[in-house]
Write an enzyme that holds these catalytic residues in place. Structure first.
Site, PDB file in Angstrom:
ATOM      1  N   TYR A   1       3.560  17.513   2.935  1.00  0.00           N
ATOM      2  CA  TYR A   1       4.217  16.369   3.672  1.00  0.00           C
ATOM      3  C   TYR A   1       3.873  15.274   3.792  1.00  0.00           C
ATOM      4  O   TYR A   1       4.424  14.201   3.333  1.00  0.00           O
ATOM      5  CB  TYR A   1       3.986  16.738   5.569  1.00  0.00           C
ATOM      6  CG  TYR A   1       4.865  16.163   6.350  1.00  0.00           C
ATOM      7  CD1 TYR A   1       6.228  16.359   6.406  1.00  0.00           C
ATOM      8  CD2 TYR A   1       4.520  15.005   7.062  1.00  0.00           C
ATOM      9  CE1 TYR A   1       7.025  15.631   7.258  1.00  0.00           C
ATOM     10  CE2 TYR A   1       5.113  14.304   7.988  1.00  0.00           C
ATOM     11  CZ  TYR A   1       6.487  14.357   8.006  1.00  0.00           C
ATOM     12  OH  TYR A   1       7.218  13.877   8.891  1.00  0.00           O
TER      13      TYR A   1
ATOM     14  N   GLU B   1       8.694   9.196  -0.347  1.00  0.00           N
ATOM     15  CA  GLU B   1      10.251   8.507   0.218  1.00  0.00           C
ATOM     16  C   GLU B   1       9.919   6.931   0.513  1.00  0.00           C
ATOM     17  O   GLU B   1      10.757   6.225   0.190  1.00  0.00           O
ATOM     18  CB  GLU B   1      10.339   9.372   1.388  1.00  0.00           C
ATOM     19  CG  GLU B   1      10.526  10.907   1.068  1.00  0.00           C
ATOM     20  CD  GLU B   1      10.890  11.537   2.436  1.00  0.00           C
ATOM     21  OE1 GLU B   1      11.288  10.909   3.394  1.00  0.00           O
ATOM     22  OE2 GLU B   1      10.965  12.654   2.513  1.00  0.00           O
TER      23      GLU B   1
END
Length: 230
Positions: free
Chosen positions: A168, A175
């Site tokens: 994660y 991102e």
């Protein structure tokens, strides 16, 4: 942000619903597995020949673009209660990824990643592929086995509820890096789009915390139930 679809109801879906969900999860397992393995196969030669930017145009369309876009159906599954995944968290997770693939990489990929990009963008792209790909291979494989009526191996369950601790942060960092690098091209296209991306980066901070703690809570709930069952 890496996406999560909750385990089907305890009684389990039946009939056509079960068959559909099994087909959907199996198709995603194969799609993500293909995308991940093919991208990984290109990395050693690209690093050795210093052609890392060539990976993006080779793998993004249609592999990553089509594979990630399938996640739209997960929002629909949650909305109509085919699965128990919370609609809000599912929509947030899917929206963040679709923003990256459709809002960043489609219009600006050639500028921030790929032939005219920099290594920072290339590594961020590979970070997304790795974090998303490994997460989804584990997740969709977990659901496919469950829906087939089989017993999920203990080691697979461990991967399902523990790898997000590492994957994660990698996914979120990658991102955000791609979004940040797109601020300049977005501003040239439309200043309002640049402001929107800045707002997205600001929202990522509390949004990431909410989703991360949600996954931690889900892990504790599942593993606590497993210990009681044992």
């Amino acid at each position: 942000m890496p996406s999560k679809q909750a385990t089907p109801r305890p009684s389990g879906p039946t009939g056509l619903t079960r068959g559909y969900l099994f087909t959907y999860n199996t198709a995603n397992l194969l799609a993500w597995g293909t995308c991940l393995l093919y991208t990984a196969s290109l990395v050693p030669n690209a690093v050795a020949s210093k052609t890392l930017p060539s990976i993006f145009p080779t793998t993004f369309n249609p592999l990553l673009l089509a594979t990630q876009s399938l996640a739209l159906l997960e929002v629909l599954h949650s909305l109509v209660r085919l699965v128990r995944a919370p609609f809000i968290t599912t929509a947030m997770q899917v929206a963040s990824r679709l923003l990256v693939v459709w809002g960043i990489l489609v219009p600006f990929g050639g500028e921030i990643v790929g032939a005219r990009g920099t290594q920072v963008g290339d590594y961020a792209y590979l970070g997304c592929v790795a974090a998303w790909g490994v997460t989804e291979v584990i997740r969709y494989g977990f659901f496919a086995i469950t829906l087939s009526g089989g017993n999920v191996p203990g080691w697979w369950t461990w991967l399902r509820y523990n790898t997000f601790y590492v994957l994660y942060p990698i996914g979120i960092t990658s991102e955000c890096t791609l979004i940040f690098k797109a601020l300049g091209p977005a501003g040239e296209l439309n200043p309002l789009f640049q402001y929107f991306l800045i707002a997205v980066l600001v929202i990522y901070v509390p949004g990431s915390y909410i989703l991360y703690t949600h996954m931690i809570a889900q892990r504790r709930k599942v593993l606590r139930g497993k210990k009681r069952a044992d």
